[in-house]
Every structure is written in C-alpha cells, then in structure tokens.
Write a protein that holds these residues in place. Structure first.
Motif, mmCIF file in Angstrom:
data_model
loop_
_atom_site.group_PDB
_atom_site.id
_atom_site.type_symbol
_atom_site.label_atom_id
_atom_site.label_comp_id
_atom_site.label_asym_id
_atom_site.label_seq_id
_atom_site.Cartn_x
_atom_site.Cartn_y
_atom_site.Cartn_z
ATOM 1 N N ASP A 337 0.764 -1.441 -0.162
ATOM 2 C CA ASP A 337 0.108 -0.002 -0.043
ATOM 3 C C ASP A 337 0.960 1.135 -0.112
ATOM 4 O O ASP A 337 2.160 1.145 0.621
ATOM 5 C CB ASP A 337 -0.976 0.036 1.139
ATOM 6 N N GLY A 338 0.349 2.302 -0.703
ATOM 7 C CA GLY A 338 1.412 3.415 -0.668
ATOM 8 C C GLY A 338 0.852 4.565 -1.786
ATOM 9 O O GLY A 338 -0.354 4.431 -2.234
ATOM 10 N N VAL A 339 1.390 5.575 -2.058
ATOM 11 C CA VAL A 339 1.202 6.716 -2.849
ATOM 12 C C VAL A 339 2.210 6.906 -3.876
ATOM 13 O O VAL A 339 3.482 6.796 -3.653
ATOM 14 C CB VAL A 339 1.065 7.938 -2.027
ATOM 15 N N ASP A 341 5.229 8.394 -5.626
ATOM 16 C CA ASP A 341 5.671 9.526 -5.549
ATOM 17 C C ASP A 341 6.469 10.278 -6.609
ATOM 18 O O ASP A 341 6.741 11.437 -6.735
ATOM 19 C CB ASP A 341 6.949 9.237 -4.370
ATOM 20 N N LEU A 355 6.910 4.282 -5.328
ATOM 21 C CA LEU A 355 5.942 4.386 -4.362
ATOM 22 C C LEU A 355 6.336 4.772 -2.858
ATOM 23 O O LEU A 355 7.345 3.996 -2.487
ATOM 24 C CB LEU A 355 5.192 2.978 -4.337
ATOM 25 N N HIS A 357 5.744 4.391 0.877
ATOM 26 C CA HIS A 357 4.954 3.724 1.872
ATOM 27 C C HIS A 357 5.243 4.300 3.350
ATOM 28 O O HIS A 357 5.541 5.249 3.246
ATOM 29 C CB HIS A 357 5.445 2.133 1.575
ATOM 30 N N TRP A 358 4.577 3.656 4.209
ATOM 31 C CA TRP A 358 4.661 4.075 5.752
ATOM 32 C C TRP A 358 6.171 3.853 6.412
ATOM 33 O O TRP A 358 6.812 3.024 5.573
ATOM 34 C CB TRP A 358 3.728 3.361 6.422
ATOM 35 N N GLY A 378 0.926 11.285 -6.680
ATOM 36 C CA GLY A 378 -0.327 11.444 -5.826
ATOM 37 C C GLY A 378 -1.365 10.335 -5.770
ATOM 38 O O GLY A 378 -2.073 10.429 -4.896
ATOM 39 N N THR A 379 -1.294 9.441 -6.708
ATOM 40 C CA THR A 379 -2.363 8.499 -6.812
ATOM 41 C C THR A 379 -2.110 7.306 -5.583
ATOM 42 O O THR A 379 -0.880 6.953 -5.550
ATOM 43 C CB THR A 379 -2.034 7.565 -8.284
ATOM 44 N N LYS A 380 -3.088 7.044 -5.046
ATOM 45 C CA LYS A 380 -2.962 6.003 -3.813
ATOM 46 C C LYS A 380 -3.169 4.664 -4.524
ATOM 47 O O LYS A 380 -4.017 4.434 -5.615
ATOM 48 C CB LYS A 380 -4.033 6.257 -2.857
ATOM 49 N N SER A 382 -2.978 0.211 -3.736
ATOM 50 C CA SER A 382 -3.163 -0.860 -2.907
ATOM 51 C C SER A 382 -2.293 -2.033 -3.290
ATOM 52 O O SER A 382 -1.786 -2.067 -4.479
ATOM 53 C CB SER A 382 -4.462 -1.428 -2.593
#
Length: 460
Positions: A337-339, A341, A355, A357-358, A378-380, A382
């Motif tokens: 999961d991430g955004v 970048d 991408l 991630h946390w 900016g796209t999220k 999964s």
C-alpha cells in the motif's frame, strides 16, 4: 422275531420308546400326524376357473367434445405461441437477430430502433443471450435480454412487451443469484494445468486462479516453488442469472500445501466495524504482509541484490535491486500500500515508478514499457494493484523489471528485512471471525480425501 413282518402290540410298544416319557411324546406326534392327513383328505379342492360363471358388464362412455376443445384453443388469443432463444453473433444486425428469433414483425423492429430503452439491444456483446416469444404469424409478443458493463457484469435487464398494437420497453436492475462453489486440485505439471481441467470435468475461472496467486504469493513463489504433488482447496463465490453463469467473485477461503507445508486463509469482512475485509489465518491473524515477495506473478530472478559486472558499463559494482526477467507487457503490481511519489523517465531507469509507503519505506519499479492508466504522482495504490508493464527502457539489455526496496532512501535487500504485518483482530471481531472460519474449516474437511493429511501447518 416276527417272520410275517406284522405289527404286534409288543412291537408297537417297543417302537414308541423304552421309557414312559419317550412313549408319551411318540404317541402325541403320531396322533398329530393322523389328524393332519385326515384334514387333507376331507378338504375340498379349488374349483376349476373354466367352470366359474362369467358376467358381462356394459357401460356407455361419453367421448370428449372436440368442438369445445377447438373453441378453447381459439379463445387463447387465436394463435399458438413460441419461445426462441439465441446468442449474439459477431457481425449480427438487428434484422439477422430477429430472423433467427423467428420474429417477422416490422413494427417491432422499428420500435427497437427508435425507443431509447429498447435500442440498447443493438449494442449487445457477442455471446449474450436474447429470448423472444412470437405468435404463429411471427409477431413479437415479448423480448428479454441483459445489458452488461465493460467487465461483462450484468447491469440491467431489458424487456419489450406488446401492448395491443404498440410496444412498451422497460429496464430493471439485474438480479444475480450468489452461489458458493468448492474445488480441490493437485499439481501435476503447473498451476494453470491443474485449474484448467480435472476428473469432475470442471475448470476454475481465470479470476479465481489470479486470486489464488495473490493470496499465497507472500508465502509461495509460484515461479519456482511449486512441486509435483502439491495440492490446494478453494472455496469461492459465483454469480448467476436465470441459470446462466455470469462471473466468479471473491475467494472465501483457500489452503495450499506446498512441499509438505500447508498455508490457509479465510476472507473476513466484519459487518460491525465496516472497515473493509481481508484474508486471515484460521487463528485470526492477518495474512496481508507489508510487501509482496515479487511484483510479478510469474517470472524468474535474473540478477539478485549483490555485486556484479554491469552488463553495459562492464564495471564491477553493487546491484542495488532485484531483476525479474519477463516478456515486455507483463503486468507489474504494487508490492505494498502506498502513494505514487514519482512516475516518469529517470536516467538509466527509463520509465520508472517510485511508491512511498509508511515508516519511511519506498519501492521503485524501473525499465517499464508503460504505466497503467491513471497512475501519476499522488495516486493512492493498494497492494497488488496494477501500476505498469515490463519493458526495456533506459539502460537495459533486455525486457525485465528492476525492483528496488529502499529504507530512508537507501536500497536494502528485501529478502533480509522483517516487517510486521497488519494489526490483529480485536476480541469482538475475533468472536465473529470464528463463526466464519468454522464454516470454512468444515468445507475443507469435505474436500480432503478420507484419511488424508493436510500437511504441516505453516507457523503464523
């Protein structure tokens, strides 16, 4: 000795027995035998059937009134009705479809072409089913079909009904019947060979096969780990309309025995918390790990995280990623999961996506031929989402994916990292989960052959 062989009182006395008890029993038996033969001698014989009297009975039976039956048939709108079913063929026009349906009704064709609802029939996809009822003259009485979306899922039902000399078109939401199906398979050559056919003559839908790979890809490398004799059981949902298969849904539970170790998972979506569902082990632990073992479903590692001679520069240097050899166009999945970048061209990486991630983790996917639609900064995303396709852009000598795992911006070997999975279920959620998992455990027991073992359960 008695020379004339006659019974005398003394001889009869000796035949009855030498003791008083024996003589009483013998005498009783003799008396019963005499009575039996006497009864048979006096019993009358059954009469001969030919001597019995014959009685003739005659009765008048009214024949059905044919005139009444004919009148009843004529009262049924004056014509017979016929139901036809056809499937849309490539190159079909409305005229050719109506002809195969037995419809010879110009007014019906005109209505379908002009009515806003009815004209959807003219955009039906190849293979879709159409039913129609006509009278003996070919006049259309009603027509029914289903319109699907871009993913072949039923969206609405279209019906056209004759009302006197005109027609009425209506559309209603498609109503699907949900069924639960169970399958058991053994690997003999490959995963897809096992899912294509079996002794029961059925095959697993492609979408279910893809879910099997995604479900166990964090534990099993389907490129190299599979072995002849591996087994798997799967429980999944299917959707039907009017007895016709429409599509397969989600896998509800699965277990895969790979090299003697069994991995199990069950889908659980808590109705109380409404936070979305996920796959769990049967003891309630989340199976969604932080990152997939491979961003590609099927491939092979052509270069690992190590020192190597660079294929273009020829210099000895560290390879800070993992290369997966695969044909151009192979789908690439987000490892976690991430955004997004970064999505664009970056030097020797060619087309690359990064991408975020946390916990300061990032992953990079390089040498891509193209990006998936809608993927931009900016796209999220999964875990498992499609982000692009394998290519050979940038400094690449052949089609492959260069995958990097970074911590704080520094490339790390993902095989040596220990990242915690998702948080476990709460006590209340776990109680509701056990009811679901108990049902799936019973289904797995039915799928296994009698006396078989499900291998050693993997430690969770």
């Amino acid at each position: 000795m008695n020379p004339i062989n006659k019974f005398t009182s003394s001889r009869l006395y000796n035949l009855l027995g030498s003791t008083r008890k024996a003589r009483i029993i013998s005498a009783s038996a003799l008396a019963l035998a005499v009575c039996t033969f006497g009864a048979a001698g006096v019993a009358p014989l059954a009469p001969d059937a030919s001597d019995l009297p014959v009685t003739t009975i005659s009765q008048n039976i009214d024949l059905p009134n044919l005139s009444t039956q004919i009148a009843a048939l004529e009262a049924q709108d004056g014509s017979q009705k016929y139901v036809h079913e056809e499937r849309i063929r490539a190159g079909d026009t409305l005229a050719t479809l109506m002809q195969r349906l037995g419809v010879e009704d110009d007014a019906a064709e005109t209505f379908i072409k002009k009515d806003k609802v009815a004209k959807a029939i003219m955009q039906l996809k190849t293979g879709k089913r159409v039913q129609a009822q006509t009278d003996e003259e070919g006049n259309l009485l009603w027509l029914r079909t289903t319109v699907v979306d871009g993913k072949d899922n039923p969206v609405k039902n279209i019906s056209i009904t004759r009302k006197g000399e005109s027609f009425v078109a209506e559309e209603t939401a498609a109503k699907l019947e949900r069924r639960i199906e169970m399958r058991a398979r053994t690997i003999t050559t490959s995963l897809f060979a096992a899912t294509d056919s079996s002794s029961d003559g059925s095959s697993l839908p492609d979408s279910v096969v893809r879910q099997i790979v995604e479900m166990f890809s964090t534990n099993i490398d389907f490129r190299s780990d599979l072995k002849r004799g591996d087994k798997f059981n799967v429980v999944y949902e299917t959707f039907w309309q009017d007895g016709e298969f429409v599509r397969a849904g989600r896998i509800l539970a699965g277990e895969f025995t790979n090299r003697g170790t069994t991995y199990q998972s069950v889908w659980f979506e808590d109705p109380a918390s409404k936070t979305g569902g996920g796959y769990y082990s049967f003891d309630g632990k989340s199976l969604k790990k932080a990152f997939l073992k491979s961003p590609l479903e099927f491939s092979r590692i052509s270069s690992g995280f190590s020192m190597r001679v660079h294929p273009i520069s020829g210099q000895w240097k560290a390879h800070k990623g993992i290369d997966f050899a695969a044909p151009t166009g192979t789908p690439i999945r987000a490892a976690g999961d991430g955004v997004v970048d970064f999505a664009g061209v970056q030097g020797g990486y060619g087309n690359v996506i990064v991408l975020k991630h946390w916990n300061n983790y990032t992953t990079a996917y390089a040498h891509m031929s193209r990006f998936a639609p809608g993927v931009r900064k900016g796209t999220k995303v999964s875990q498992g989402d499609l982000i692009g396709y394998v290519g050979t852009t940038g400094w690449s000598t052949g089609a492959h994916l260069h995958y990097e795992f970074r911590v704080g911006g520094q490339a790390q070997d993902p095989g040596k990292l220990n990242i915690a999975p998702q948080a476990p279920l709460t006590a209340a959620e776990l109680s509701r989960f056990r009811a679901v998992s108990g049902d799936m455990m019973h289904r797995f027991a039915l799928l296994r052959p009698a006396g078989s073992s499900n291998g050693t359960l993997a430690a969770k």
